[in-house]
Motif scaffolding. Structure first.
Motif, short mmCIF file in Angstrom:
data_model
loop_
_atom_site.label_atom_id
_atom_site.label_comp_id
_atom_site.label_asym_id
_atom_site.label_seq_id
_atom_site.Cartn_x
_atom_site.Cartn_y
_atom_site.Cartn_z
N GLN A 111 38.32 25.15 38.36
CA GLN A 111 37.00 24.55 38.19
C GLN A 111 37.09 23.03 38.23
O GLN A 111 36.22 22.37 38.79
N ALA A 112 38.13 22.48 37.61
CA ALA A 112 38.30 21.02 37.60
C ALA A 112 38.42 20.48 39.02
O ALA A 112 37.93 19.39 39.32
N VAL A 113 39.05 21.26 39.88
CA VAL A 113 39.24 20.83 41.27
C VAL A 113 38.08 21.29 42.15
O VAL A 113 37.37 20.49 42.77
N TYR A 114 37.87 22.62 42.18
CA TYR A 114 36.90 23.22 43.11
C TYR A 114 35.46 22.87 42.77
O TYR A 114 34.71 22.36 43.62
N THR A 115 35.04 23.13 41.54
CA THR A 115 33.64 22.89 41.18
C THR A 115 33.32 21.41 41.15
O THR A 115 32.22 21.00 41.52
N THR A 116 34.27 20.60 40.71
CA THR A 116 34.06 19.15 40.72
C THR A 116 33.75 18.69 42.14
O THR A 116 32.78 17.96 42.39
N ALA A 117 34.58 19.13 43.08
CA ALA A 117 34.38 18.74 44.48
C ALA A 117 33.12 19.38 45.07
O ALA A 117 32.32 18.73 45.75
N ARG A 118 32.92 20.67 44.77
CA ARG A 118 31.79 21.40 45.35
C ARG A 118 30.45 20.80 44.95
O ARG A 118 29.62 20.47 45.81
N GLY A 154 32.85 24.82 51.67
CA GLY A 154 34.04 24.93 52.52
C GLY A 154 35.08 23.87 52.22
O GLY A 154 36.28 24.16 52.11
N LEU A 155 34.63 22.64 52.05
CA LEU A 155 35.56 21.53 51.76
C LEU A 155 36.24 21.72 50.41
O LEU A 155 37.46 21.54 50.27
N ALA A 156 35.46 22.10 49.40
CA ALA A 156 36.00 22.26 48.05
C ALA A 156 36.97 23.44 47.96
O ALA A 156 37.96 23.39 47.24
N ALA A 157 36.68 24.51 48.70
CA ALA A 157 37.52 25.71 48.65
C ALA A 157 38.93 25.43 49.17
O ALA A 157 39.91 25.93 48.63
N MET A 158 39.02 24.63 50.22
CA MET A 158 40.34 24.29 50.77
C MET A 158 41.17 23.53 49.74
O MET A 158 42.37 23.79 49.57
N VAL A 159 40.54 22.62 49.02
CA VAL A 159 41.24 21.82 48.02
C VAL A 159 41.65 22.69 46.82
O VAL A 159 42.74 22.53 46.27
N ALA A 205 47.60 30.88 50.82
CA ALA A 205 47.38 32.25 51.28
C ALA A 205 45.95 32.66 50.95
O ALA A 205 45.45 32.36 49.87
N GLY A 206 45.30 33.32 51.88
CA GLY A 206 43.91 33.73 51.65
C GLY A 206 42.92 32.60 51.74
O GLY A 206 41.77 32.74 51.31
N ALA A 207 43.34 31.47 52.33
CA ALA A 207 42.43 30.32 52.41
C ALA A 207 41.22 30.62 53.29
O ALA A 207 40.12 30.15 53.01
N GLY A 208 41.43 31.45 54.32
CA GLY A 208 40.33 31.80 55.24
C GLY A 208 39.16 32.44 54.49
O GLY A 208 38.04 31.90 54.48
N THR A 210 38.72 32.59 51.36
CA THR A 210 38.32 31.73 50.24
C THR A 210 37.27 30.73 50.70
O THR A 210 36.27 30.48 50.02
N ILE A 211 37.51 30.15 51.88
CA ILE A 211 36.56 29.17 52.43
C ILE A 211 35.24 29.84 52.81
O ILE A 211 34.16 29.35 52.49
N VAL A 212 35.34 31.01 53.49
CA VAL A 212 34.12 31.73 53.89
C VAL A 212 33.35 32.18 52.66
O VAL A 212 32.12 32.10 52.61
N ARG A 213 34.09 32.67 51.64
CA ARG A 213 33.45 33.08 50.39
C ARG A 213 32.72 31.91 49.75
O ARG A 213 31.58 32.03 49.29
N ALA A 214 33.40 30.75 49.71
CA ALA A 214 32.79 29.57 49.09
C ALA A 214 31.54 29.14 49.84
O ALA A 214 30.54 28.76 49.23
N MET A 215 31.60 29.20 51.16
CA MET A 215 30.44 28.82 51.96
C MET A 215 29.29 29.80 51.73
O MET A 215 28.14 29.39 51.58
N ALA A 216 29.61 31.10 51.68
CA ALA A 216 28.58 32.10 51.44
C ALA A 216 28.00 31.96 50.03
O ALA A 216 26.79 32.05 49.83
N LEU A 217 28.89 31.73 49.06
CA LEU A 217 28.46 31.58 47.67
C LEU A 217 27.59 30.35 47.50
O LEU A 217 26.56 30.38 46.83
N ASN A 218 28.00 29.26 48.12
CA ASN A 218 27.24 28.02 48.00
C ASN A 218 25.90 28.12 48.72
O ASN A 218 24.90 27.57 48.26
#
Length: 316
Positions: A111-118, A154-159, A205-208, A210-218
């Motif tokens: 959350q500190a990384v992903y949600t902060t960026a997202r 998408g950007l936050a998920a990669m990080v 691993a599983g970044a693909g 993860t990114i699509v999930r984050a984009m769909a979720l967002n």
């Protein structure tokens, strides 16, 4: 006792008086710091991270149950169907109630990384879009909100993928035989040991999915929340709090619907490790989708929708 009560009332009145003053009047230094361009730029990121970490602390047990539900019956189409209650009972029976908080350190780092960026990226994009729309005498539409949400996610998920992977490994570790468990002590321990045993790139691993999930979720969470809030404000006389909670419930539903299949695949891919033959169960996102649909049925992707919704809605 009465003196203590009077003292408490006096202190309360002083606090209320201080809080009611404008920031510039109560503390010029604080006001100038708050309105500094760098501070204004950083605030969306800080607020987003703190909000995400607070939500994670509250719903970590639900996330643990969600992950175990997604991993239950892997490769099996028939047989007993796991439920949130049965999964909770099994976790507690094998250890203790606090095992429901397994992976909390990884969840907080994520959350500190992903949600902060997202949320920071989303707020930054929306500010730019509003300024551009106002210059044209227009408003920001649903299409712009959706684009901002997709890009920010998408950007936050990669990080945040390494912390996400560590979270899944820590939560799924209890499913292994005791002799095979890694027994990670913290997210730092998990990240270091995974990097050493499988290579640094394995943290992505599983970044693909993860990114699509984050984009769909967002897309579901941020875009629908923003749109619902706008519509409720224009068409109802509800209080701001009621509008926010209702918009959150609406956004949580759409975020869950759009992102759960990708969240399911992400969990499966991040949990898998090479077997004695050096192979993994799934070669990638498409292979995982194909095998699960064939071996377990399409509706397996939506197993635990209620649990997932309860997990997502507080974040919204």
């Amino acid at each position: 006792m009465s003196k203590a009560v009077d003292a408490a009332k006096t202190a309360s009145n002083k606090t209320t008086s201080a809080l009611s003053k404008p920031a510039s009047e109560s503390s010029p230094v604080a006001a100038s710091l708050l309105h500094h361009p760098y501070t204004r730029t950083a605030l969306p990121f800080v607020n987003g991270g703190l909000a995400g970490m607070t939500a994670t602390t509250c719903i970590q047990p639900i996330d643990m149950i969600k992950v175990r539900l997604q991993l239950a019956g892997e490769g099996i189409k028939t047989g007993p169907r796991a439920s949130p209650l049965s999964v909770t009972r099994d976790i507690i029976a094998q250890g203790k109630v606090m095992d429901l908080y397994t992976g909390l350190s990884a969840g907080l780092l994520r959350q500190a990384v992903y949600t902060t960026a997202r949320l920071g990226f989303f707020d930054t994009f929306m500010t730019a879009l509003k300024a551009r729309a106002e210059a044209r005498g227009q408003g920001v539409g649903f299409k712009e909100r959706a684009g901002a949400g997709l890009t920010a996610g998408g950007l936050a998920a990669m990080v945040g993928n390494p912390a996400d992977l560590a979270l899944i490994r820590m939560q799924s570790d209890g499913l292994k035989a005791k002799a095979m468990r890694a027994n990670y002590t913290s997210v730092v321990d998990a990240l270091m040991r995974i990097s050493k045993a499988e290579g640094v790139m394995s943290l992505w691993a599983g970044a693909g999915p993860t990114i699509v999930r984050a984009m769909a979720l967002n897309f579901g969470q941020l875009a629908f929340f923003s749109e619902a809030k706008t519509q409720l404000k224009a068409k109802t006389q509800w209080s701001m709090q009621t509008q926010t909670l209702t918009a959150s419930a609406i956004a949580g539903f759409f975020a869950s619907f759009f992102s759960l299949p990708f969240d399911f695949v992400k969990t499966r891919l991040q949990k898998q490790q090479k077997g004695p033959d050096g192979k993994v169960p799934y070669s990638g996102m498409a292979d995982c989708f194909r095998k699960v649909a064939k071996e377990e049925g399409f509706m397996r992707f939506y197993r635990g929708f209620g649990t997932y919704y309860v997990r997502i809605a507080p974040h919204a």
